[in-house]
Design an enzyme around this catalytic site. Sequence first.
Site, PDB file in Angstrom:
ATOM      1  N   ARG A   1     -85.827 -36.770   4.285  1.00 34.21           N
ATOM      2  CA  ARG A   1     -84.983 -35.839   5.039  1.00 34.21           C
ATOM      3  C   ARG A   1     -83.744 -35.617   4.192  1.00 34.21           C
ATOM      4  NH1 ARG A   1     -82.393 -37.750  10.624  1.00 34.21           N
ATOM      5  NH2 ARG A   1     -80.406 -37.533   9.554  1.00 34.21           N
TER       6      ARG A   1
ATOM      7  N   HIS B   1     -80.177 -34.420  10.826  1.00 34.60           N
ATOM      8  CA  HIS B   1     -81.287 -34.133  11.741  1.00 34.60           C
ATOM      9  C   HIS B   1     -81.330 -32.661  12.148  1.00 34.60           C
ATOM     10  CE1 HIS B   1     -84.192 -34.607  14.948  1.00 34.60           C
ATOM     11  NE2 HIS B   1     -83.359 -33.968  15.738  1.00 34.60           N
TER      12      HIS B   1
ATOM     13  N   TYR C   1     -74.311 -42.730  10.550  1.00 30.66           N
ATOM     14  CA  TYR C   1     -75.340 -43.771  10.541  1.00 30.66           C
ATOM     15  C   TYR C   1     -76.119 -43.875   9.240  1.00 30.66           C
ATOM     16  CZ  TYR C   1     -78.204 -39.653  11.482  1.00 30.66           C
ATOM     17  OH  TYR C   1     -78.802 -38.425  11.386  1.00 30.66           O
TER      18      TYR C   1
HETATM   19  C1  LIG Z   1     -89.712 -36.637  24.579  1.00 32.41           C
HETATM   20  C2  LIG Z   1     -88.525 -36.457  23.727  1.00 32.41           C
HETATM   21  N1  LIG Z   1     -87.628 -37.450  23.637  1.00 32.41           N
HETATM   22  C3  LIG Z   1     -86.522 -37.283  22.868  1.00 32.41           C
HETATM   23  C4  LIG Z   1     -86.316 -36.136  22.183  1.00 32.41           C
HETATM   24  C5  LIG Z   1     -85.062 -35.922  21.359  1.00 32.41           C
HETATM   25  N2  LIG Z   1     -85.386 -35.879  19.947  1.00 32.41           N
HETATM   26  C6  LIG Z   1     -85.570 -34.713  19.306  1.00 32.41           C
HETATM   27  S1  LIG Z   1     -86.007 -34.922  17.727  1.00 32.41           S
HETATM   28  C7  LIG Z   1     -85.927 -36.597  17.861  1.00 32.41           C
HETATM   29  C8  LIG Z   1     -86.218 -37.455  16.691  1.00 32.41           C
HETATM   30  C9  LIG Z   1     -87.587 -37.261  16.174  1.00 32.41           C
HETATM   31  O1  LIG Z   1     -87.756 -38.039  15.042  1.00 32.41           O
HETATM   32  P1  LIG Z   1     -89.067 -37.975  14.184  1.00 32.41           P
HETATM   33  O2  LIG Z   1     -90.250 -37.874  15.065  1.00 32.41           O
HETATM   34  O3  LIG Z   1     -89.042 -39.094  13.215  1.00 32.41           O
HETATM   35  O4  LIG Z   1     -88.979 -36.594  13.417  1.00 32.41           O
HETATM   36  P2  LIG Z   1     -87.836 -36.029  12.465  1.00 32.41           P
HETATM   37  O5  LIG Z   1     -86.942 -35.207  13.330  1.00 32.41           O
HETATM   38  O6  LIG Z   1     -87.148 -37.175  11.811  1.00 32.41           O
HETATM   39  O7  LIG Z   1     -88.556 -35.190  11.478  1.00 32.41           O
HETATM   40  C10 LIG Z   1     -85.565 -36.975  19.151  1.00 32.41           C
HETATM   41  C11 LIG Z   1     -85.368 -38.353  19.602  1.00 32.41           C
HETATM   42  C12 LIG Z   1     -87.278 -35.127  22.312  1.00 32.41           C
HETATM   43  N3  LIG Z   1     -87.151 -33.947  21.687  1.00 32.41           N
HETATM   44  N4  LIG Z   1     -88.370 -35.319  23.078  1.00 32.41           N
END
Ligand SMILES: Cc1ncc(C[n+]2csc(CCOP(=O)(O)OP(=O)(O)O)c2C)c(N)n1
Lengths: 338, 322
Positions: free
Chosen positions: A255, A259, A268
């Site tokens: 990444r 985010h 962090y």
């Molecule tokens: C059910 C749900 N819980 C929490 C979130 C909030 N949220 C959005 S993206 C994210 C992190 C996702 O991380 P990852 O799957 O590792 O993908 P990345 O964004 O790092 O590519 C979170 C917690 C969400 N969108 N849906």
Amino acid sequence: MADTVQTRPLAAPTEVGLGREELLGMYRTMLLARALGQRMWLLARTGKTHFAVSGDGHEAVQVAAAQALDRTQDWCIPFYRDLAMMLHLGITARDVMLDDMARAEAPFGRGRQLPAHWSARRLRIVSGSSPVTTQLLHAAGVALASKLRGETAVTLTTCGDGATSEGDFHEALNFASVHRLPVVFVVENNGWAISVPRHKQMAVASIAERAAGYAMPGVTVDGTDLLESYKVIKEAVDRARAGEGPTLIDAQVVRLVPHSTNDDERRYRPAEELADAKARDPLPRYRAHLVAQRLLTEADDTELKQEVAQVVDDATDFAERSSYPDPSEIATHLYAGR
Amino acid sequence: MNMTYREAISQALRQAITRDERIFLMGEDIGRYGGSYAVTKGLLADFGEERIMDTPISEAGVVGVAIGAAMGGLRPVVELMTINFALLAMDQIVNHAAKLLCMSGGQITIPLVVRTVGGAGRQLAATHSQSFEGWFAHVPGIKVATPASPYDAKGLLRAALDDPNPVIFIEHSLLYGLAGDVPEEEYSVPLGKADVKRTGTDVTIVAYSRMVQVALEAAALLEKEGVNAEVMDLRSLRPWDKETVLASVKKTTRAVIAEEGWRTGGFGAEVASTIASEGFDYLDAPVQRVAGVEAPMPYNKALEQAAIPKASDIIAAVRAVL
Ligand SMILES: Cc1ncc(C[n+]2csc(CCOP(=O)(O)OP(=O)(O)O)c2C)c(N)n1
């Protein structure tokens, strides 16, 4: 913290069976995704749009996945970082920008949908939803339909590493494996879920290990290595099409940015980890490979970048000139007609 | 002290964790990140990872584990990033947290607080902007708090933490910056007591959560037209304070109910039916409801604004009952 991935030399193009045109086409898509993504990031950061989420660092595996699919029949259910995959499957920069700016003509939601939730029926692309991981179940279902209808289409779906903590991940893999469905699960594993590092999401060292629990193959690949990623995904797509069932692919990516535009990662993210991620940027790596293979000259590269910059400008201008939806349209498309 | 809604909730959590060693927090990005809406900022540094626990992205799992921890003698406080993701934990909340006491013959208590964030207005589109308070209020066995001010947020959270039952504590994403007077020491605002925010004689406007602010805005505008509105903040939806509402309607003889979410089956319908059946004789006009447009919340800003109830909608409803 992201695991360190050994950087190996890239696979030779002959090994993967792609010609010059395809190899350069994939490079162009990576450039376009990067430039378009950065434009959308800038628009959000300067208040011209509301929000952006970026795929920077994920492009190689995304383009590889799109290249591995049969664009005349396969399905794709992406997650929000998959801009490069979408462009390579045929979504246009103009459509992406219309959506980004929530315009009336935005094909993915007519201004109702968040950016980065692409749908295109003609390309068999279905939007992932914002609640994470739900798309894996939908992908299993599309694959079930293909199988029951006797079709040869394969469905590819993606999610992040953090998203694998949801029950839906287990349920989708289990269902797909029980029914030997033609589906490929690609986890774009960047080591972070917003601020939560991977070791707080899971105790396993590799996401691919989990495949054993579903009796399906699990493969780890350096997702910043375009051609390695292509080989692995192509094999999984071929297996699926041959009726041999699903595959789980752990594509280790980076990444390169926060985010989303709502995030301040300095809170962090250790500076060294970010520096390591930047050193694994898939774009310069693939470019160097093309140059080394004498497939790309510096002059070609400059020309491509100029062309891509024009596409981005055109898309931005086009979207800016188009109109917003009318508030009377709020409830359109709530139910399908007969 | 003057502090924001966010600070009031944060202070209530900090004081609770300090006072009661059984209390700990679980949630996504609540540690170093400090929570999606910055409510838990600074708590990890002061209390450590066992008290401020970053969890995997696993809403059903986290609420389920919290139910177990509550049975095991702890007092978990779960933060669900938004109420939209609470849907993933619905089985744990509705089929388990709400029922275990009754279905164990009164043996097993679940002292659990689930904090979550509802509401629209931040351009987060359909799956991030919903108002599900009414869904939770529908379920016997849980309690539902919907604070609308910094003072109530702190006091209702203390009441929730002291309660031996599961409490869903629903914050509103547009209220975090709202400032007001909040005592430094801990205090409790009881669940099930409405608050009359503004007294009036011509009409009763019943609201909760952010719609209280919108109702107060409407009341201020109505005053200029010579209409004297009473504004009532329900503060909690289960239990809810029908006595105070009925007493107000008896005085004003007219009622308007405002909620942010969809009209059909919304909590306002419960209030309206109670007024109709228990306060019918007080009424000089049919009860009016104000609610959100029945569609998935659009991302586009103008469309989103058009879908959320505004002061002008409340004023129109008041005019209709006068
Ligand atoms: C059910 C749900 N819980 C929490 C979130 C909030 N949220 C959005 S993206 C994210 C992190 C996702 O991380 P990852 O799957 O590792 O993908 P990345 O964004 O790092 O590519 C979170 C917690 C969400 N969108 N849906």
